[in-house]
Write a protein that holds these residues in place. Structure first.
Motif, PDB file in Angstrom:
ATOM      1  N   ILE A   1     -49.809  42.932  78.498  1.00 56.94           N
ATOM      2  CA  ILE A   1     -49.707  43.880  77.730  1.00 56.94           C
ATOM      3  C   ILE A   1     -50.455  45.452  77.761  1.00 56.94           C
ATOM      4  O   ILE A   1     -49.834  45.938  77.235  1.00 56.94           O
ATOM      5  CB  ILE A   1     -50.639  43.779  76.246  1.00 56.94           C
ATOM      6  N   GLN A   2     -51.101  45.527  78.641  1.00 56.02           N
ATOM      7  CA  GLN A   2     -51.787  46.965  78.780  1.00 56.02           C
ATOM      8  C   GLN A   2     -52.337  46.936  80.077  1.00 56.02           C
ATOM      9  O   GLN A   2     -53.106  45.525  81.067  1.00 56.02           O
ATOM     10  CB  GLN A   2     -52.778  46.751  77.829  1.00 56.02           C
ATOM     11  N   GLN A   3     -52.978  48.065  80.928  1.00 56.83           N
ATOM     12  CA  GLN A   3     -53.712  47.968  82.172  1.00 56.83           C
ATOM     13  C   GLN A   3     -54.739  49.460  81.970  1.00 56.83           C
ATOM     14  O   GLN A   3     -54.167  50.108  80.905  1.00 56.83           O
ATOM     15  CB  GLN A   3     -52.881  48.257  83.086  1.00 56.83           C
ATOM     16  N   VAL A   4     -55.902  48.992  81.885  1.00 56.14           N
ATOM     17  CA  VAL A   4     -56.708  49.691  81.725  1.00 56.14           C
ATOM     18  C   VAL A   4     -57.661  50.130  83.546  1.00 56.14           C
ATOM     19  O   VAL A   4     -58.110  49.429  83.917  1.00 56.14           O
ATOM     20  CB  VAL A   4     -58.105  49.409  80.836  1.00 56.14           C
ATOM     21  N   GLN A   5     -57.900  51.548  83.629  1.00 55.10           N
ATOM     22  CA  GLN A   5     -58.280  52.298  84.629  1.00 55.10           C
ATOM     23  C   GLN A   5     -58.919  53.444  84.927  1.00 55.10           C
ATOM     24  O   GLN A   5     -58.772  53.644  84.011  1.00 55.10           O
ATOM     25  CB  GLN A   5     -57.156  52.665  85.906  1.00 55.10           C
ATOM     26  N   SER A   6     -59.798  53.036  85.515  1.00 59.54           N
ATOM     27  CA  SER A   6     -61.357  54.273  85.496  1.00 59.54           C
ATOM     28  C   SER A   6     -60.920  55.424  86.513  1.00 59.54           C
ATOM     29  O   SER A   6     -60.628  55.153  87.420  1.00 59.54           O
ATOM     30  CB  SER A   6     -62.485  53.941  85.289  1.00 59.54           C
ATOM     31  N   ASP A   7     -60.609  56.304  86.248  1.00 61.39           N
ATOM     32  CA  ASP A   7     -60.869  57.062  87.587  1.00 61.39           C
ATOM     33  C   ASP A   7     -61.864  57.878  88.544  1.00 61.39           C
ATOM     34  O   ASP A   7     -61.720  58.124  89.707  1.00 61.39           O
ATOM     35  CB  ASP A   7     -60.936  59.187  86.454  1.00 61.39           C
TER      36      ASP A   7
ATOM     37  N   LYS B   1     -54.057  63.472  82.492  1.00 56.69           N
ATOM     38  CA  LYS B   1     -54.016  61.585  81.435  1.00 56.69           C
ATOM     39  C   LYS B   1     -54.816  60.940  81.889  1.00 56.69           C
ATOM     40  O   LYS B   1     -56.011  61.024  83.453  1.00 56.69           O
ATOM     41  CB  LYS B   1     -52.660  61.170  82.041  1.00 56.69           C
ATOM     42  N   ARG B   2     -56.482  60.885  80.987  1.00 57.65           N
ATOM     43  CA  ARG B   2     -56.986  59.541  81.632  1.00 57.65           C
ATOM     44  C   ARG B   2     -57.646  58.742  80.857  1.00 57.65           C
ATOM     45  O   ARG B   2     -56.639  57.924  80.188  1.00 57.65           O
ATOM     46  CB  ARG B   2     -58.797  60.527  79.962  1.00 57.65           C
ATOM     47  N   ARG B   3     -56.999  57.585  82.386  1.00 58.97           N
ATOM     48  CA  ARG B   3     -56.872  56.426  81.823  1.00 58.97           C
ATOM     49  C   ARG B   3     -58.001  55.207  81.477  1.00 58.97           C
ATOM     50  O   ARG B   3     -57.147  54.449  81.706  1.00 58.97           O
ATOM     51  CB  ARG B   3     -55.996  56.270  83.741  1.00 58.97           C
ATOM     52  N   TRP B   4     -59.012  55.770  81.558  1.00 58.22           N
ATOM     53  CA  TRP B   4     -59.632  54.848  81.027  1.00 58.22           C
ATOM     54  C   TRP B   4     -59.741  54.578  79.174  1.00 58.22           C
ATOM     55  O   TRP B   4     -59.788  53.662  78.934  1.00 58.22           O
ATOM     56  CB  TRP B   4     -61.583  55.096  80.656  1.00 58.22           C
ATOM     57  N   GLY B   5     -59.019  55.609  79.162  1.00 55.71           N
ATOM     58  CA  GLY B   5     -58.535  55.473  77.602  1.00 55.71           C
ATOM     59  C   GLY B   5     -57.855  55.301  76.838  1.00 55.71           C
ATOM     60  O   GLY B   5     -56.799  56.381  76.473  1.00 55.71           O
TER      61      GLY B   5
END
Length: 839
Positions: A104-110, A82-86
């Motif tokens: 409401i959400q979390q964005v992370q980069s690999d 899973k790509r967490r940046w998208g």
């Protein structure tokens, strides 16, 4: 999905199926686990442009992917990382109660495994209006909401997330993240109008559409929050429900089979609209609907009374005598209640008239012709009433008969003036009647007494002054000679008003129409009275005119009134107004004044004088030119001209005296023996049709023993003359007056030389040769034969009873004498024979 191809600028993007999410770049995500059955799974993508008010739909079908390869146990299992940046789009409940801040959400980069990553964001809700609604933690990438959001105001947000290292390096591309505000049923539906008004005709059948109510809901379309249901809450008046309301469409229809405006003129209904498909927990709103029942002519008018009575004085005109009213249950002022009255019986003479008062709807009965008490003391009328609009029979009702009412009119007696009978008297009068002629009688009667006693008559001034009326008797007489051509007599008639006055001073009027019949007042006259007749004696056409009309004009009768001229001229009928005038026989040339009377069909005789110039001409223009030259206009003569005229008159007088002297010395009488004709030309002025002489050796000779021409016989002596072409003797060309051939042998001094027997040939030759030779020479040189017309003439038949023989026969006094000597004439004598031969 390519959204740009469908709609270039989409402010709102949504899915009809909540299990799928669509981003602005067209990416489609599932929001929960989706199980595909054997059938296709479909949903729609809704695109809206709020500013342009444009809405588009994209239909999407999902099909289960076919398995191309069966996995074996020894195959390596590949796992998806899973790509967490998208991440998938975030969802925030509208009007959320918190607690806030709400993640409401979390964005992370690999790349955070290898680098120190700081997160940041920008866009609507963060650094743009509404500012401060969202924020993102720098170290963790968690996105938080700080307060509740209204979907109807902000249906979604698109923010841009960034991942950078402390030195500003961005290992990831900027991420566009969508935060969708999920709808909450926080808006109740509402009607588009505060009051709905409709109308429908009474007696309409069930199912007839009356109108439609509409409502709207601000919540998210195509959801239960905006699925509306309609219903009727109440009806006023609270009688049997008259209308129905379709729950989904809001259409109102007639339900009651009998809508009667006379019972209920309008209905007021309270209607409700509820969302959530009408579930009890849905939000609702009520509205008002007013339905008016329109009138139809289903009620016939009827009179309030079946009988009426009224009174009126006789001879009253244009007076109102009665008003009648009716009852009509239809709507006042409409065509269904407007009354139309008529008289159906008792008004054969059109003395009455009934109209409608538009303000009161009453019938107004009037008298338009004067009534006569002596003729009828009362009149009974029957009147009927209808409506302006046609009658429409209501359902389950019976046809009604027309309402009628009777009116009795009593005529009141009043003292009237005299009445002329007839009111217009026509009198036909012949034109040109004598003054004072009795042409008729015009009297009036008293309606009360029925007689003419004590009535006086007179004609008011200011009318055509042609007749008079006797004051007591009423006799009409002429005071002028009646003439149809006078301007006052229009087309031969004149209308004169006469007054009749009784003892009480009451007056009555009548009219006398004097019609002038055509009379015989004009004499017939011949339009043209001067004519020229040439020697061909072509008949003259006489035409008369008469100013009178039939039967006093044509046919005309013509007659020559002078007996002497009637014996030489005759009239031949051509048509009713024309005749031909021509001579009966031979008449001398000259001017004749012929009195001709013309009698018209009425016996009136007109005398005319016809002047006929019987001229020796070929065409009338020859005589017209001569007449013009002779009768020229006024000429002023000089002294020399007058002197020349006097000298000419004296010379003419001298010649006449000389001729008389010669005649007084004695006229040579020649004794002609039987053989004297053998060497002489015997000439006669009377010629009859004869034979053509074709022998060039013969000269025509004429027996002069007849009484025609100018040959004179006295006892045994005869005098002969040779006739020239236009009535002159051949000897006259010598200028010696009237001479005979024997005069050439006379000596001087008036002595007469007598020849006992005959002329010698030398004497005859010396006399005729030079003259005949000259004329024949001219005839040969003239191509148009004008000279031959002067000297060679063909004579017409001049009547019966002539004693002369044929011109073509050579004879002397006795037919038995031989003419052989003519065959031995000398050649020079043949010149005369050639001139006598017809060419």
């Amino acid at each position: 999905v390519d959204l740009k191809e469908c709609l270039q600028s989409a402010d709102f993007i949504s899915s009809s199926d909540g299990n799928f999410k669509i981003l602005e770049d067209g990416s489609v995500y599932t929001t929960s686990a989706v199980s595909l059955s054997a059938e296709k799974k479909t949903f729609s993508i809704l695109l809206k442009d709020i500013q342009e008010h444009v809405q588009k739909k994209i239909h999407v079908s999902l099909v289960e992917e076919e398995k191309k390869k069966t996995r074996h146990a020894r195959d390596t299992v590949l796992k998806r990382t899973k790509r967490r940046w998208g991440p998938i789009p975030s969802v925030m409940i509208e009007n959320s109660l918190g607690p806030f801040p709400l993640q409401i959400q979390q964005v992370q980069s690999d790349t955070a495994q290898n680098y120190t990553i700081y997160y940041s964001a920008s866009g609507p809700g963060i650094d743009q209006d509404p500012k401060g609604l969202f924020y993102i933690e720098r170290e963790t990438g968690n996105i938080f909401a700080t307060r509740a959001v209204d979907r109807e105001q902000y249906p979604s947000f698109q923010i841009i997330c960034f991942a950078t290292t402390p030195d500003g390096y961005s290992p990831e591309v900027p991420l566009v993240h969508t935060i969708r505000i999920e709808d909450d049923n926080d808006n109740a539906p509402y009607f588009t109008q505060d009051l709905f008004e409709f109308s429908v005709l009474e007696n309409s059948k069930p199912g007839v559409v009356v109108g439609k109510v509409t409502a709207e809901d601000r919540d998210e379309p195509y959801t239960l929050h905006t699925t509306l249901k309609y219903r009727i809450v109440s009806q006023n008046p609270p009688v049997t429900p008259a209308f129905s309301l379709h729950g989904d469409t809001g259409v109102i229809s007639v339900l009651l089979p009998q809508l009667d405006r006379e019972l209920v003129s309008s209905y007021t209904m309270l209607v409700e609209v509820r969302d959530m498909a009408g579930q009890p927990f849905g939000l609702c709103t009520t509205g008002t609907v007013v339905i008016r029942i329109e009138d139809t002519n289903d009620n016939a008018p009827s009179f309030k009374q079946s009988q009426y009575e009224t009174r009126v004085e006789e001879n009253r005109v244009n007076v109102e005598i009665l008003r009648v009213s009716v009852v009509d249950l239809d709507e006042p002022g409409s065509p269904g209640s407007g009354a139309v009255y008529e008289i159906i019986r008792g008004n054969d003479d059109r003395s009455f008239e009934i109209t409608t008062d538009k303000n009161t709807n009453e019938g107004v009965l009037c008298v338009v012709k004067g009534l006569d008490y002596e003729s009828a003391k009362q009149r009974i009328l029957v009147i009927a009433v209808n409506n302006e609009a046609p009658y429409m029979l209501a359902p389950h009702s019976q046809q009604l008969s027309q309402s009628t009412s009777s009116v009795t009119v009593h005529v009141l007696d009043v003292d009237e003036g005299p009445v002329f009978k007839p009111c217009l008297l026509r009198i036909d009068v012949k034109e040109c009647e004598d003054i004072g002629t009795n042409i008729g009688r015009y009297i009036a009667e008293d309606p009360e007494t029925g007689n003419s006693e004590g009535i006086c008559y007179r004609i008011p001034p200011g009318q055509c002054n042609w007749i008079s009326i006797e004051e007591k008797s009423g006799e009409v007489r002429t005071i002028k000679v009646l003439d149809r051509d006078v301007g006052e007599m229009r087309r031969g008639q004149c209308n004169i008003t006469v007054l009749a006055i009784d003892r009480n001073g009451k007056t009555g009027t009548g009219t006398i129409q004097v019609v002038i019949q055509p009379g015989n007042k004009n004499y017939p006259r011949i339009t043209k009275t001067e004519y020229i007749m040439c020697r061909d004696r072509k008949p003259i056409c006489l035409t008369a005119q008469d100013g009178d009309e039939s039967p006093y004009s044509t046919p005309f009768v013509y007659r020559i009134t002078d007996r002497s001229l009637a014996s030489s001229w005759k009239i031949t009928r051509h048509n009713d107004n024309s005749v031909y005038l021509s001579p009966k026989g031979d008449i001398p040339f000259g001017i004749y004044d012929i009195p001709v009377s013309v009698t018209d069909n009425g016996g009136k005789v007109g005398e005319n004088y016809i002047k006929v110039n019987y001229c020796d001409c070929v065409t009338p223009t020859e005589c017209i030119i001569g007449t013009r030259d002779f009768g020229a206009g006024n000429v002023t003569l000089g002294v020399w001209a007058i002197l020349a005229m006097i000298l000419g008159s004296l010379l003419l007088l001298l010649i006449l005296i000389t001729i008389c002297g010669c005649c007084g010395s004695g006229v040579m009488h020649r004794h002609v023996t039987d053989d004297c004709a053998n060497h002489n030309l015997i000439i006669s002025n009377t010629e009859a049709p004869g034979e053509e002489v074709m022998d060039h050796n013969i000269i025509p000779l004429q027996n002069t023993c007849d009484q025609g021409g100018y040959g004179i016989k006295t006892g045994d002596q005869q005098t002969f003359e040779m006739v020239k072409g236009r009535g002159h003797t051949l000897e006259s060309v010598k200028g010696g007056g009237h001479q005979t051939l024997g005069s050439v042998k006379e000596g001087g001094g008036g002595q007469t030389m007598m020849d006992t027997c005959r002329y010698s040939y030398s004497e005859w030759h010396n006399f005729t040769h030079p003259r005949l030779g000259e004329k024949v020479h001219l005839c040969r040189q003239d191509e148009e034969q004008k000279h031959s017309e002067d000297y060679l003439l063909s004579y017409n038949y001049e009547g019966k009873g002539s004693l002369a023989g044929s011109v073509g026969c050579c004879s002397d006094q006795h037919e038995e004498e031989a003419l052989d000597f003519l065959d031995q004439l000398e050649p020079k004598f043949r010149t005369l024979a050639e001139t006598c031969v017809k060419r």
